[in-house]
Motif scaffolding. Structure first.
Motif, short mmCIF file in Angstrom:
data_model
loop_
_atom_site.label_atom_id
_atom_site.label_comp_id
_atom_site.label_asym_id
_atom_site.label_seq_id
_atom_site.Cartn_x
_atom_site.Cartn_y
_atom_site.Cartn_z
N SER A 165 -5.04 9.48 4.95
CA SER A 165 -4.45 9.33 3.63
C SER A 165 -4.05 10.67 3.05
O SER A 165 -4.81 11.65 3.12
CB SER A 165 -5.45 8.65 2.69
OG SER A 165 -5.05 8.78 1.34
N CYS A 166 -2.87 10.73 2.43
CA CYS A 166 -2.42 11.92 1.70
C CYS A 166 -2.85 11.89 0.23
O CYS A 166 -2.44 12.73 -0.56
CB CYS A 166 -0.90 12.03 1.76
SG CYS A 166 -0.23 12.26 3.41
N ASN A 167 -3.68 10.90 -0.12
CA ASN A 167 -4.10 10.71 -1.51
C ASN A 167 -2.91 10.50 -2.44
O ASN A 167 -2.91 10.96 -3.59
CB ASN A 167 -4.97 11.87 -1.99
CG ASN A 167 -6.41 11.77 -1.50
OD1 ASN A 167 -6.91 10.67 -1.27
ND2 ASN A 167 -7.05 12.89 -1.30
N ILE A 168 -1.90 9.83 -1.93
CA ILE A 168 -0.76 9.40 -2.73
C ILE A 168 -0.75 7.87 -2.66
O ILE A 168 -0.69 7.31 -1.56
CB ILE A 168 0.57 9.95 -2.18
CG1 ILE A 168 0.54 11.47 -2.17
CG2 ILE A 168 1.75 9.43 -2.98
CD1 ILE A 168 1.70 12.10 -1.43
N MET A 169 -0.85 7.22 -3.80
CA MET A 169 -0.94 5.75 -3.76
C MET A 169 -0.33 5.13 -5.00
O MET A 169 -0.26 5.77 -6.06
CB MET A 169 -2.39 5.31 -3.60
CG MET A 169 -3.34 5.70 -4.70
SD MET A 169 -5.07 5.51 -4.19
CE MET A 169 -5.25 6.88 -3.05
N ILE A 170 0.11 3.89 -4.85
CA ILE A 170 0.72 3.14 -5.94
C ILE A 170 0.02 1.80 -6.09
O ILE A 170 -0.38 1.18 -5.09
CB ILE A 170 2.24 2.96 -5.72
CG1 ILE A 170 2.88 2.31 -6.94
CG2 ILE A 170 2.53 2.19 -4.45
CD1 ILE A 170 4.40 2.29 -6.92
N MET A 171 -0.16 1.38 -7.33
CA MET A 171 -0.74 0.07 -7.64
C MET A 171 -0.34 -0.31 -9.06
O MET A 171 0.21 0.53 -9.80
CB MET A 171 -2.26 0.09 -7.51
CG MET A 171 -2.97 0.93 -8.56
SD MET A 171 -4.74 1.05 -8.29
CE MET A 171 -4.78 2.32 -7.02
N LYS A 172 -0.60 -1.54 -9.45
CA LYS A 172 -0.31 -1.94 -10.82
C LYS A 172 -1.28 -1.25 -11.77
O LYS A 172 -2.44 -1.03 -11.44
CB LYS A 172 -0.39 -3.46 -10.96
CG LYS A 172 0.82 -4.16 -10.34
CD LYS A 172 0.96 -5.59 -10.80
CE LYS A 172 2.31 -6.17 -10.31
NZ LYS A 172 2.46 -7.59 -10.70
N LYS A 221 -11.28 -7.46 -0.34
CA LYS A 221 -10.93 -8.22 -1.54
C LYS A 221 -9.47 -8.01 -1.95
O LYS A 221 -8.85 -8.90 -2.55
CB LYS A 221 -11.84 -7.82 -2.70
CG LYS A 221 -13.32 -8.03 -2.42
CD LYS A 221 -14.17 -7.44 -3.55
CE LYS A 221 -15.65 -7.49 -3.20
NZ LYS A 221 -16.49 -6.82 -4.23
N LEU A 222 -8.94 -6.83 -1.65
CA LEU A 222 -7.58 -6.48 -2.04
C LEU A 222 -6.71 -6.25 -0.80
O LEU A 222 -7.21 -5.90 0.26
CB LEU A 222 -7.58 -5.21 -2.90
CG LEU A 222 -8.36 -5.24 -4.21
CD1 LEU A 222 -8.37 -3.86 -4.84
CD2 LEU A 222 -7.77 -6.26 -5.18
N ASP A 267 -1.65 -5.00 -3.04
CA ASP A 267 -2.28 -4.58 -4.30
C ASP A 267 -2.23 -3.06 -4.43
O ASP A 267 -2.02 -2.53 -5.53
CB ASP A 267 -3.73 -5.07 -4.35
CG ASP A 267 -3.83 -6.58 -4.36
OD1 ASP A 267 -3.23 -7.21 -5.26
OD2 ASP A 267 -4.49 -7.15 -3.47
N ILE A 268 -2.47 -2.37 -3.32
CA ILE A 268 -2.46 -0.91 -3.29
C ILE A 268 -1.71 -0.47 -2.03
O ILE A 268 -1.97 -1.02 -0.95
CB ILE A 268 -3.88 -0.33 -3.27
CG1 ILE A 268 -4.69 -0.80 -4.48
CG2 ILE A 268 -3.85 1.20 -3.22
CD1 ILE A 268 -6.16 -0.42 -4.42
#
Length: 372
Positions: free
Chosen positions: A192-199, A229-230, A147-148
């Motif tokens: 975390s590098c605070n770089i993330m992808i999600m829908k 949850k995710l 999800d993320i």
């Protein structure tokens, strides 16, 4: 996954408190770096090189310098009739107000998200100096069914920026099952590098829910609260050059590390674009000396320069010795001066015969237009 299906979001103001005088009159994204670049050049270039064609730059305050630098996005091929670069300053019905936190900033731009046709959202801060092929991140995210997916690196934990998320337990398939905030350790962690992808629809849902509850921590109230949850996965970027800026000291250390050939090759393995200022070639005087330094165009060097990063338009006088320092655009150092371990912002003037010395573990930072 095709990059055209991804909407880019860059946070230009996050973590400004870490750089004190360097961000007093500019955003984190417009802080100069490595003789000719700005910090925002790296996330913008990484996204564009990975096929992302629509990017929103979230701003908060002091963004005149940022606007001057990014303009219409032409240096990154983002000046387009369709999609391209969008500056997203604070806006609300009736009156504008500053973003209080990351959740506020995203919620304040929920209309921009909803009007975008892309399926996914890739978000990035500007305090990480890295060059990463996001197509690998896109493919890993899609193949894992996550999800993320969050980009992380294994290194020492940044200490001076709030809410740094570390991945305490990561399964063999990359799923994160335990996280913590601001872990107290001097050893290596996977953070975390605070770089993330999600829908996109998932981000809209999570942020709208958090905002309705007056929740303020993206890491705690969205990521950590939904870990069961995710499916939240980690993408390890340790093999790339990654420098997380969390203080003046780390800015100095990361900048100096670029003087090493191996690090330069990693950081510039793929193109990094920037707004160029056309200038004449640098002029070196007959008694000048240069060793292990990066020097931009348009400079006049008549003294000795060792282990330095010199930006455009810098002038160094006769008999002057500059060591282990960063001199930003249009800084002028007079004759017979001795300078070491200094970070001089733009338009600083250091007069003749001045001796100014910091230490590699405590560099002196001179604010913009300082006279010494």
């Amino acid at each position: 996954m095709n990059g055209n299906r991804v909407l880019g979001i860059v946070f230009a103001n996050i973590h400004e408190e870490a750089l004190d005088s360097l961000t007093a009159m500019r955003t984190m994204g417009s802080v100069p770096f490595c003789s000719r670049f700005r910090l925002i050049d790296f996330p913008l270039s990484n996204m564009v090189e990975s096929g992302v064609s629509k990017i929103g730059v979230v701003t908060n305050a002091n963004f005149r310098s940022l606007m001057d630098h990014v303009g219409t996005g032409k240096p990154w091929d983002l000046s387009r009739k369709n999609d391209g670069l969008y500056l997203l300053p604070p806006f609300s019905l009736g009156t504008a107000k500053m973003w209080g936190n990351r959740i506020d900033a995203i919620y304040g731009n929920i209309g921009f998200l909803q009007q975008s046709k892309q399926t996914y959202v890739l978000m990035s801060d500007c305090n990480n100096v890295l060059n990463i092929d996001y197509t690998k991140l896109f493919d890993a995210h899609e193949e894992s069914g996550a999800d993320i997916t969050i980009v992380g690196v294994k290194a020492k934990m940044p200490k001076n920026i709030g809410s740094v998320l570390s991945f305490d337990t990561v399964e063999a398939d990359g799923r994160i099952t335990e996280m913590s905030l601001d872990k107290s350790t001097d050893g290596e962690v996977f953070y975390s590098c605070n770089i993330m992808i999600m829908k996109k629809y998932l981000l809209e849902s999570l942020v709208t829910t958090a905002h309705s509850k007056n929740e303020i921590s993206y890491q705690r109230n969205i990521l950590m609260a939904n870990i069961d949850k995710l499916k939240i996965h980690a993408f390890d970027a340790t093999d790339s050059f990654v420098g997380t800026i969390d203080s003046i000291q780390s800015y100095y250390d990361i900048s100096m590390s670029i003087l090493e050939k191996e690090n330069r090759e990693k950081l510039f393995a793929a193109p990094v674009s920037t707004k160029e200022r056309d200038d004449m070639p640098t002029i070196y005087g007959p008694e000048s000396s240069l060793k292990n330094s990066l020097v931009a165009d348009g400079c006049i060097i008549e003294g000795t320069v060792e282990n330095c990063i010199i930006f455009k338009g810098v002038k160094i006088g006769k008999g002057t010795v500059v060591k282990d320092s960063i001199l930003m655009q249009d800084t002028v150092v007079g004759d017979n001066a001795k300078i070491s371990c200094i970070i001089a912002d733009k338009d600083v003037t250091i007069k003749d015969n001045v001796e100014l010395a910091g230490a590699k573990t405590f560099p002196i930072c001179l604010a913009k237009e300082t006279r010494v």
